[in-house]
Write a protein that holds these residues in place. Structure first.
Motif, PDB file in Angstrom:
ATOM      1  N   GLU A  76       0.827  -1.194   0.000  1.00  0.00           N
ATOM      2  CA  GLU A  76       0.000   0.000   0.000  1.00  0.00           C
ATOM      3  C   GLU A  76       0.872   1.258   0.000  1.00  0.00           C
ATOM      4  O   GLU A  76       1.934   1.294   0.633  1.00  0.00           O
ATOM      5  N   LYS A  77       0.428   2.290  -0.682  1.00  0.00           N
ATOM      6  CA  LYS A  77       1.153   3.556  -0.700  1.00  0.00           C
ATOM      7  C   LYS A  77       1.082   4.244   0.661  1.00  0.00           C
ATOM      8  O   LYS A  77       0.151   4.037   1.444  1.00  0.00           O
ATOM      9  N   ASN A  78       2.117   5.058   0.913  1.00  0.00           N
ATOM     10  CA  ASN A  78       2.148   5.916   2.104  1.00  0.00           C
ATOM     11  C   ASN A  78       1.805   5.153   3.389  1.00  0.00           C
ATOM     12  O   ASN A  78       0.984   5.586   4.206  1.00  0.00           O
ATOM     13  N   THR A  79       2.457   4.019   3.523  1.00  0.00           N
ATOM     14  CA  THR A  79       2.183   3.139   4.659  1.00  0.00           C
ATOM     15  C   THR A  79       3.488   2.723   5.325  1.00  0.00           C
ATOM     16  O   THR A  79       4.484   2.463   4.645  1.00  0.00           O
ATOM     17  N   ASP A  80       3.478   2.692   6.645  1.00  0.00           N
ATOM     18  CA  ASP A  80       4.637   2.201   7.398  1.00  0.00           C
ATOM     19  C   ASP A  80       4.575   0.669   7.476  1.00  0.00           C
ATOM     20  O   ASP A  80       3.533   0.101   7.805  1.00  0.00           O
ATOM     21  N   TYR A  81       5.716   0.044   7.178  1.00  0.00           N
ATOM     22  CA  TYR A  81       5.833  -1.409   7.249  1.00  0.00           C
ATOM     23  C   TYR A  81       7.070  -1.768   8.065  1.00  0.00           C
ATOM     24  O   TYR A  81       8.007  -0.958   8.220  1.00  0.00           O
ATOM     25  N   VAL A  82       7.095  -2.989   8.572  1.00  0.00           N
ATOM     26  CA  VAL A  82       8.341  -3.598   9.054  1.00  0.00           C
ATOM     27  C   VAL A  82       8.469  -4.965   8.390  1.00  0.00           C
ATOM     28  O   VAL A  82       7.470  -5.690   8.264  1.00  0.00           O
ATOM     29  N   PHE A  83       9.675  -5.261   7.943  1.00  0.00           N
ATOM     30  CA  PHE A  83       9.984  -6.583   7.405  1.00  0.00           C
ATOM     31  C   PHE A  83      10.668  -7.363   8.506  1.00  0.00           C
ATOM     32  O   PHE A  83      11.703  -6.944   9.037  1.00  0.00           O
ATOM     33  N   ARG A  84      10.098  -8.519   8.867  1.00  0.00           N
ATOM     34  CA  ARG A  84      10.556  -9.280  10.038  1.00  0.00           C
ATOM     35  C   ARG A  84      11.053 -10.657   9.615  1.00  0.00           C
ATOM     36  O   ARG A  84      10.392 -11.356   8.847  1.00  0.00           O
ATOM     37  N   PHE A  85      12.201 -11.065  10.137  1.00  0.00           N
ATOM     38  CA  PHE A  85      12.794 -12.360   9.785  1.00  0.00           C
ATOM     39  C   PHE A  85      13.795 -12.773  10.848  1.00  0.00           C
ATOM     40  O   PHE A  85      14.226 -11.972  11.684  1.00  0.00           O
ATOM     41  N   SER A  86      14.174 -14.054  10.795  1.00  0.00           N
ATOM     42  CA  SER A  86      15.226 -14.587  11.657  1.00  0.00           C
ATOM     43  C   SER A  86      16.473 -14.861  10.828  1.00  0.00           C
ATOM     44  O   SER A  86      16.392 -15.089   9.612  1.00  0.00           O
ATOM     45  N   MET A  87      17.604 -14.891  11.509  1.00  0.00           N
ATOM     46  CA  MET A  87      18.892 -15.101  10.825  1.00  0.00           C
ATOM     47  C   MET A  87      19.837 -15.852  11.743  1.00  0.00           C
ATOM     48  O   MET A  87      19.923 -15.563  12.937  1.00  0.00           O
ATOM     49  N   GLU A  88      20.506 -16.855  11.195  1.00  0.00           N
ATOM     50  CA  GLU A  88      21.634 -17.493  11.876  1.00  0.00           C
ATOM     51  C   GLU A  88      22.792 -17.569  10.905  1.00  0.00           C
ATOM     52  O   GLU A  88      22.609 -17.567   9.678  1.00  0.00           O
ATOM     53  N   GLY A  89      23.996 -17.655  11.440  1.00  0.00           N
ATOM     54  CA  GLY A  89      25.184 -17.646  10.585  1.00  0.00           C
ATOM     55  C   GLY A  89      25.538 -16.221  10.196  1.00  0.00           C
ATOM     56  O   GLY A  89      25.303 -15.269  10.939  1.00  0.00           O
ATOM     57  N   GLY A  90      26.113 -16.087   8.999  1.00  0.00           N
ATOM     58  CA  GLY A  90      26.540 -14.767   8.568  1.00  0.00           C
ATOM     59  C   GLY A  90      27.791 -14.287   9.270  1.00  0.00           C
ATOM     60  O   GLY A  90      28.075 -13.089   9.307  1.00  0.00           O
ATOM     61  N   VAL A  91      28.553 -15.235   9.831  1.00  0.00           N
ATOM     62  CA  VAL A  91      29.773 -14.907  10.569  1.00  0.00           C
ATOM     63  C   VAL A  91      30.873 -15.869  10.137  1.00  0.00           C
ATOM     64  O   VAL A  91      30.614 -17.060   9.939  1.00  0.00           O
ATOM     65  N   CYS A  92      32.086 -15.367   9.973  1.00  0.00           N
ATOM     66  CA  CYS A  92      33.225 -16.237   9.665  1.00  0.00           C
ATOM     67  C   CYS A  92      34.366 -15.933  10.622  1.00  0.00           C
ATOM     68  O   CYS A  92      34.346 -14.913  11.331  1.00  0.00           O
ATOM     69  N   ASP A  93      35.360 -16.810  10.651  1.00  0.00           N
ATOM     70  CA  ASP A  93      36.460 -16.676  11.611  1.00  0.00           C
ATOM     71  C   ASP A  93      37.221 -15.374  11.463  1.00  0.00           C
ATOM     72  O   ASP A  93      37.781 -14.855  12.429  1.00  0.00           O
ATOM     73  N   THR A  94      37.273 -14.837  10.238  1.00  0.00           N
ATOM     74  CA  THR A  94      38.008 -13.593  10.003  1.00  0.00           C
ATOM     75  C   THR A  94      37.142 -12.361  10.251  1.00  0.00           C
ATOM     76  O   THR A  94      37.607 -11.240  10.087  1.00  0.00           O
ATOM     77  N   ASP A  95      35.891 -12.574  10.640  1.00  0.00           N
ATOM     78  CA  ASP A  95      34.978 -11.501  11.044  1.00  0.00           C
ATOM     79  C   ASP A  95      34.784 -10.454   9.944  1.00  0.00           C
ATOM     80  O   ASP A  95      34.649  -9.260  10.229  1.00  0.00           O
TER      81      ASP A  95
END
Length: 209
Positions: free
Chosen positions: A63-82
Protein backbone atom coordinates in the motif's frame (compact mmCIF):
# COMPACT_ATOMS: atom_id res chain seq x y z
CA UNK A 1 0.93 1.20 13.63
CA UNK A 2 3.24 -0.46 11.12
CA UNK A 3 2.09 -3.39 9.03
CA UNK A 4 4.25 -6.49 9.30
CA UNK A 5 5.75 -8.53 6.45
CA UNK A 6 7.04 -11.85 7.79
CA UNK A 7 9.73 -13.73 5.89
CA UNK A 8 8.41 -16.74 4.01
CA UNK A 9 11.05 -18.83 2.23
CA UNK A 10 8.53 -19.87 -0.46
CA UNK A 11 8.12 -16.26 -1.57
CA UNK A 12 11.83 -15.70 -2.25
CA UNK A 13 14.00 -16.82 -5.17
CA UNK A 14 17.57 -16.30 -6.29
CA UNK A 15 17.96 -12.85 -7.80
CA UNK A 16 18.62 -13.41 -11.50
CA UNK A 17 19.94 -9.85 -11.89
CA UNK A 18 22.76 -10.49 -9.42
CA UNK A 19 26.07 -10.18 -11.28
CA UNK A 20 29.74 -10.15 -10.37
CA UNK A 21 31.95 -7.39 -11.80
CA UNK A 22 34.99 -9.70 -11.73
CA UNK A 23 33.27 -12.54 -13.58
CA UNK A 24 33.12 -14.89 -10.61
CA UNK A 25 30.11 -17.08 -9.91
CA UNK A 26 27.18 -15.67 -7.95
CA UNK A 27 24.30 -17.08 -5.92
CA UNK A 28 25.48 -20.00 -3.84
CA UNK A 29 22.95 -21.79 -1.65
CA UNK A 30 19.54 -23.43 -1.59
CA UNK A 31 16.06 -23.37 -0.10
CA UNK A 32 15.38 -26.37 2.13
CA UNK A 33 13.90 -27.63 5.37
CA UNK A 34 16.39 -28.08 8.19
CA UNK A 35 16.06 -29.19 11.79
CA UNK A 36 17.07 -26.46 14.19
CA UNK A 37 17.05 -26.43 17.98
CA UNK A 38 13.47 -25.13 18.06
CA UNK A 39 12.07 -27.42 15.36
CA UNK A 40 11.90 -27.98 11.60
CA UNK A 41 12.11 -24.77 9.58
CA UNK A 42 12.25 -23.93 5.88
CA UNK A 43 15.23 -21.67 5.30
CA UNK A 44 17.10 -19.97 2.54
CA UNK A 45 20.74 -20.86 3.18
CA UNK A 46 22.90 -18.62 1.01
CA UNK A 47 26.54 -17.64 0.77
CA UNK A 48 29.67 -19.75 1.19
CA UNK A 49 33.14 -19.58 2.77
CA UNK A 50 34.61 -18.11 -0.40
CA UNK A 51 33.58 -14.73 -1.84
CA UNK A 52 30.50 -15.78 -3.80
CA UNK A 53 28.01 -12.92 -3.76
CA UNK A 54 24.60 -14.48 -3.06
CA UNK A 55 21.27 -12.70 -3.20
CA UNK A 56 17.62 -13.70 -2.91
CA UNK A 57 14.61 -11.51 -3.65
CA UNK A 58 10.89 -11.15 -3.18
CA UNK A 59 8.76 -8.91 -5.42
CA UNK A 60 5.81 -7.56 -3.48
CA UNK A 61 2.95 -5.09 -3.95
CA UNK A 62 2.29 -2.84 -0.94
CA UNK A 63 0.00 0.00 0.00
CA UNK A 64 1.15 3.56 -0.70
CA UNK A 65 2.15 5.92 2.10
CA UNK A 66 2.18 3.14 4.66
CA UNK A 67 4.64 2.20 7.40
CA UNK A 68 5.83 -1.41 7.25
CA UNK A 69 8.34 -3.60 9.05
CA UNK A 70 9.98 -6.58 7.40
CA UNK A 71 10.56 -9.28 10.04
CA UNK A 72 12.79 -12.36 9.78
CA UNK A 73 15.23 -14.59 11.66
CA UNK A 74 18.89 -15.10 10.83
CA UNK A 75 21.63 -17.49 11.88
CA UNK A 76 25.18 -17.65 10.59
CA UNK A 77 26.54 -14.77 8.57
CA UNK A 78 29.77 -14.91 10.57
CA UNK A 79 33.22 -16.24 9.67
CA UNK A 80 36.46 -16.68 11.61
CA UNK A 81 38.01 -13.59 10.00
CA UNK A 82 34.98 -11.50 11.04
CA UNK A 83 34.59 -9.95 7.57
CA UNK A 84 31.41 -11.58 6.30
CA UNK A 85 28.74 -9.50 4.60
CA UNK A 86 25.01 -9.69 5.31
CA UNK A 87 22.71 -6.96 4.00
CA UNK A 88 19.01 -6.38 3.44
CA UNK A 89 17.75 -3.97 0.79
CA UNK A 90 14.11 -2.88 0.47
CA UNK A 91 13.74 -1.03 -2.80
CA UNK A 92 10.96 0.52 -4.89
CA UNK A 93 10.91 -1.21 -8.25
CA UNK A 94 10.90 2.12 -10.13
CA UNK A 95 14.33 3.09 -8.77
CA UNK A 96 16.57 0.58 -6.99
CA UNK A 97 18.90 3.38 -5.91
CA UNK A 98 16.09 4.87 -3.82
CA UNK A 99 16.26 1.92 -1.45
CA UNK A 100 16.40 1.30 2.26
CA UNK A 101 19.54 -0.66 3.17
CA UNK A 102 20.31 -2.39 6.47
CA UNK A 103 23.74 -3.83 7.32
CA UNK A 104 23.04 -6.97 9.32
CA UNK A 105 26.57 -8.34 9.81
CA UNK A 106 28.49 -7.79 13.02
CA UNK A 107 26.51 -5.41 15.23
CA UNK A 108 25.82 -2.65 12.71
CA UNK A 109 22.01 -2.82 12.82
CA UNK A 110 20.59 -3.92 16.14
CA UNK A 111 18.26 -6.94 16.09
CA UNK A 112 14.99 -7.01 17.94
CA UNK A 113 16.08 -10.24 19.67
CA UNK A 114 19.55 -11.76 19.98
CA UNK A 115 19.94 -15.22 21.55
CA UNK A 116 22.75 -17.72 21.93
CA UNK A 117 21.57 -20.93 20.29
CA UNK A 118 24.21 -23.44 21.35
CA UNK A 119 27.34 -22.22 19.56
CA UNK A 120 25.31 -20.19 17.08
CA UNK A 121 23.80 -16.73 17.24
CA UNK A 122 20.07 -16.40 16.57
CA UNK A 123 18.90 -12.91 15.64
CA UNK A 124 15.40 -11.67 14.82
CA UNK A 125 15.22 -8.40 12.92
CA UNK A 126 12.47 -5.89 12.20
CA UNK A 127 13.38 -3.49 9.40
CA UNK A 128 11.18 -0.38 9.21
CA UNK A 129 10.34 1.50 6.01
CA UNK A 130 7.65 3.67 4.44
CA UNK A 131 6.29 3.07 0.95
CA UNK A 132 5.69 6.70 0.01
CA UNK A 133 4.08 6.88 -3.43
CA UNK A 134 5.32 3.43 -4.50
CA UNK A 135 3.33 0.21 -4.63
CA UNK A 136 5.82 -2.13 -6.32
CA UNK A 137 8.72 -3.16 -4.09
CA UNK A 138 11.57 -5.68 -4.00
CA UNK A 139 13.10 -7.15 -0.85
CA UNK A 140 16.68 -8.40 -1.24
CA UNK A 141 18.67 -10.49 1.25
CA UNK A 142 22.40 -10.79 0.67
CA UNK A 143 25.28 -12.89 2.00
CA UNK A 144 28.99 -13.14 1.20
CA UNK A 145 31.97 -14.93 2.79
CA UNK A 146 29.79 -16.88 5.25
CA UNK A 147 26.94 -19.34 5.08
CA UNK A 148 23.86 -17.45 6.22
CA UNK A 149 20.38 -18.75 7.00
CA UNK A 150 17.33 -16.54 6.59
CA UNK A 151 14.03 -17.89 7.87
CA UNK A 152 10.65 -16.94 9.35
CA UNK A 153 10.52 -15.20 12.73
CA UNK A 154 10.71 -17.79 15.48
CA UNK A 155 7.90 -18.02 18.01
CA UNK A 156 9.27 -16.37 21.16
CA UNK A 157 7.91 -19.17 23.34
CA UNK A 158 10.26 -21.62 21.59
CA UNK A 159 13.41 -19.64 22.36
CA UNK A 160 12.66 -17.88 25.64
CA UNK A 161 15.00 -20.23 27.54
CA UNK A 162 17.94 -19.37 25.29
CA UNK A 163 20.30 -16.87 26.94
CA UNK A 164 20.20 -13.29 25.69
CA UNK A 165 23.54 -12.14 24.32
CA UNK A 166 24.92 -9.25 22.30
CA UNK A 167 26.89 -9.88 19.13
CA UNK A 168 30.01 -8.32 20.68
CA UNK A 169 29.85 -10.52 23.78
CA UNK A 170 29.14 -13.62 21.68
CA UNK A 171 32.06 -12.86 19.33
CA UNK A 172 34.42 -12.20 22.25
CA UNK A 173 33.49 -15.56 23.77
CA UNK A 174 34.07 -17.28 20.41
CA UNK A 175 37.54 -15.74 20.26
CA UNK A 176 38.32 -16.86 23.81
CA UNK A 177 37.21 -20.41 23.02
CA UNK A 178 39.22 -20.39 19.81
CA UNK A 179 42.33 -19.22 21.65
CA UNK A 180 41.82 -21.88 24.33
CA UNK A 181 41.59 -24.55 21.61
CA UNK A 182 44.85 -23.35 20.06
CA UNK A 183 46.61 -23.34 23.42
CA UNK A 184 45.22 -26.77 24.27
CA UNK A 185 46.55 -28.16 21.02
CA UNK A 186 49.98 -26.53 20.84
CA UNK A 187 51.25 -25.16 24.13
CA UNK A 188 52.92 -27.84 26.25
CA UNK A 189 53.68 -25.42 29.08
CA UNK A 190 50.28 -23.78 29.53
CA UNK A 191 49.05 -23.80 33.11
CA UNK A 192 45.75 -25.68 32.99
CA UNK A 193 43.43 -26.51 35.87
CA UNK A 194 44.35 -29.82 37.47
CA UNK A 195 41.53 -31.89 36.03
CA UNK A 196 42.21 -30.54 32.51
CA UNK A 197 45.92 -31.24 32.85
CA UNK A 198 45.08 -34.86 33.73
CA UNK A 199 42.91 -35.14 30.62
CA UNK A 200 45.67 -33.67 28.46
CA UNK A 201 48.26 -36.03 29.97
CA UNK A 202 45.92 -38.96 29.31
CA UNK A 203 45.59 -37.83 25.67
CA UNK A 204 49.39 -37.90 25.34
CA UNK A 205 49.47 -41.45 26.71
CA UNK A 206 46.80 -42.58 24.25
CA UNK A 207 48.73 -41.00 21.35
CA UNK A 208 51.81 -43.06 22.24
CA UNK A 209 50.00 -46.40 22.33
Amino acid sequence: MSKVIDFNAREFRFDETCQSLDGNEVNSGMKAYVTMSFGNTEVWEIGDWNWTWSQIRRDIKLEKNTDYVFRFSMEGGVCDTDDAVAIAHIAPKRDLEDRYSYILDHNKFMPLICKQDGKDLLRIFELPFNTGEDEEWIIYLVAQHAVTRYFAPVDISLIEDMPDVSYDDWWAECQRNKQADVEWSHDENIALPGFLQKIKSFEHIIDKL
